[in-house]
Write a protein that holds these residues in place. Sequence first.
Motif, PDB file in Angstrom:
ATOM      1  N   SER A   5       0.832  -1.223   0.000  1.00 43.83           N
ATOM      2  CA  SER A   5       0.000   0.000   0.000  1.00 43.83           C
ATOM      3  C   SER A   5       0.858   1.262   0.000  1.00 43.83           C
ATOM      4  CB  SER A   5      -0.908   0.022   1.228  1.00 43.83           C
ATOM      5  OG  SER A   5      -1.632  -1.176   1.297  1.00 43.83           O
ATOM      6  N   PHE A   8       2.024   1.476  -3.659  1.00 44.76           N
ATOM      7  CA  PHE A   8       0.914   1.400  -4.624  1.00 44.76           C
ATOM      8  C   PHE A   8      -0.372   1.798  -3.903  1.00 44.76           C
ATOM      9  CE2 PHE A   8       4.264  -1.306  -6.207  1.00 44.76           C
ATOM     10  CZ  PHE A   8       4.301  -1.010  -7.572  1.00 44.76           C
ATOM     11  N   PRO A   9      -0.526   3.105  -3.632  1.00 41.51           N
ATOM     12  CA  PRO A   9      -1.644   3.565  -2.801  1.00 41.51           C
ATOM     13  C   PRO A   9      -2.999   3.553  -3.518  1.00 41.51           C
ATOM     14  CG  PRO A   9      -0.287   5.430  -3.496  1.00 41.51           C
ATOM     15  CD  PRO A   9       0.402   4.195  -3.981  1.00 41.51           C
ATOM     16  N   ASP A  10      -3.003   3.345  -4.826  1.00 38.39           N
ATOM     17  CA  ASP A  10      -4.263   3.459  -5.579  1.00 38.39           C
ATOM     18  C   ASP A  10      -4.915   2.116  -5.892  1.00 38.39           C
ATOM     19  OD1 ASP A  10      -3.843   6.207  -5.612  1.00 38.39           O
ATOM     20  OD2 ASP A  10      -2.629   6.084  -7.432  1.00 38.39           O
ATOM     21  N   SER A  12      -7.413  -0.983  -5.971  1.00 39.58           N
ATOM     22  CA  SER A  12      -8.861  -1.138  -5.758  1.00 39.58           C
ATOM     23  C   SER A  12      -9.084  -2.051  -4.556  1.00 39.58           C
ATOM     24  CB  SER A  12      -9.504  -1.769  -6.997  1.00 39.58           C
ATOM     25  OG  SER A  12      -9.078  -3.122  -7.117  1.00 39.58           O
ATOM     26  N   HIS A  16      -6.608  -5.030  -3.256  1.00 39.71           N
ATOM     27  CA  HIS A  16      -6.196  -5.047  -1.855  1.00 39.71           C
ATOM     28  C   HIS A  16      -6.482  -6.417  -1.237  1.00 39.71           C
ATOM     29  CE1 HIS A  16      -5.230  -3.252   1.989  1.00 39.71           C
ATOM     30  NE2 HIS A  16      -4.776  -2.219   1.295  1.00 39.71           N
TER      31      HIS A  16
END
Length: 206
Positions: A5, A8-10, A12, A16
């Motif tokens: 996270s 790669f915070p974006d 879905s 996740h």
Amino acid sequence: MEIISKYFPDLSEEQHRQFAALYDLYTDWNAKINVISRKDIENLYEHHVLHSLGIARIIRFRSGSNVMDLGTGGGFPGIPLAILFPETKFHLVDSIGKKVRVATEVANSIGLKNVTFRHARAEEEKQKFDFVVSRAVMPLSDLIKIIKKNISVKQQNSIPNGLICLKGGELENEAMPFKNKTVMYNLNEEFDEEFFKTKKVVYVAI
């Protein structure tokens, strides 16, 4: 999982969920069929999942791309990349049947729809792909010799089709024969963790 996270915070919700499920699945399967060193399983996200995703720092595969993961072992880098790029097709190939079984079971358990598997030697695979990815143990020249036949002439990505592999250490001599077609990316410029200090993504246009 936090480490994924962080970089790669974006993701879905579905991505996740899929990444989060990997730890228990690999721990369980690894106890039966050893695909990751037993000492290393607690480092799954850093040493295996994030390392695989290093490839995504140099290319975002376009929707409809076709990628072969050669020598996938238990599913690296193919499974993490397939989670990240659900619109790209990944074909995971390994010569060791029980490793292919682990990768297949993991992919099925998390509901990955964009992966296929084959238990075969690389020489036997005749399909064409935009890219071949690999966590490569063999020298670049050997790898390129094997996969040249698999690279499609049709271009659809931001960089020309070719080989993208994860390697470590000194690679200058190995890359010398392909120096005009090779770009090396240092993963320590992308990821802060000590593990990535000597790790590279090597791209060779074919």
